[in-house]
Design a protein around this motif. Sequence first.
Motif, short mmCIF file in Angstrom:
data_model
loop_
_atom_site.label_atom_id
_atom_site.label_comp_id
_atom_site.label_asym_id
_atom_site.label_seq_id
_atom_site.Cartn_x
_atom_site.Cartn_y
_atom_site.Cartn_z
N UNK A 27 0.85 -1.18 0.00
CA UNK A 27 0.00 0.00 0.00
C UNK A 27 0.89 1.23 0.00
N UNK A 28 0.60 2.15 -0.90
CA UNK A 28 1.31 3.42 -0.94
C UNK A 28 0.27 4.53 -0.82
N UNK A 29 0.36 5.29 0.26
CA UNK A 29 -0.60 6.38 0.47
C UNK A 29 0.08 7.71 0.19
N UNK A 34 -4.81 6.25 -2.03
CA UNK A 34 -3.94 5.10 -1.75
C UNK A 34 -3.85 4.23 -2.99
N UNK A 35 -2.66 3.75 -3.27
CA UNK A 35 -2.44 2.79 -4.34
C UNK A 35 -2.23 1.44 -3.67
N UNK A 36 -3.17 0.52 -3.89
CA UNK A 36 -3.12 -0.79 -3.27
C UNK A 36 -2.74 -1.80 -4.33
N UNK A 51 -5.01 -0.91 -7.55
CA UNK A 51 -6.19 -0.05 -7.48
C UNK A 51 -5.81 1.29 -6.87
N UNK A 52 -6.37 2.35 -7.42
CA UNK A 52 -6.19 3.69 -6.85
C UNK A 52 -7.45 3.97 -6.04
N UNK A 53 -7.32 3.97 -4.73
CA UNK A 53 -8.45 4.14 -3.82
C UNK A 53 -8.49 5.59 -3.37
N UNK A 59 -10.58 3.10 2.01
CA UNK A 59 -9.27 2.88 2.66
C UNK A 59 -9.45 2.16 3.98
N UNK A 60 -10.49 2.50 4.72
CA UNK A 60 -10.79 1.78 5.96
C UNK A 60 -11.15 0.33 5.65
N UNK A 61 -11.91 0.13 4.59
CA UNK A 61 -12.36 -1.21 4.21
C UNK A 61 -11.18 -2.14 3.90
#
Length: 70
Positions: A27-29, A34-36, A51-53, A59-61
């Motif tokens: 994960x990169x925030x 965030x990029x997961x 995925x770009x969140x 992000x919590x999910x």
Amino acid sequence: MSEHIEYMKEKTSIDVLLNNGYTIKSITENLSGAFVEFERITGSTIYSETLHILTADARKYFSVHLINRK
């Protein structure tokens, strides 16, 4: 688009990958979300998806899924 609709799209994308055998690799925030990075290993083949969140709820999910994995 409402925040809730965006969250539901991101949640669905996360669920699809997790249900298809992917795990969260990294994960990169940053300020844009965030990029997961997800990874699935099948035999000698490694599949990777990112995925770009954007939403805080999504992000919590994925954070809950990451914590429950341990």
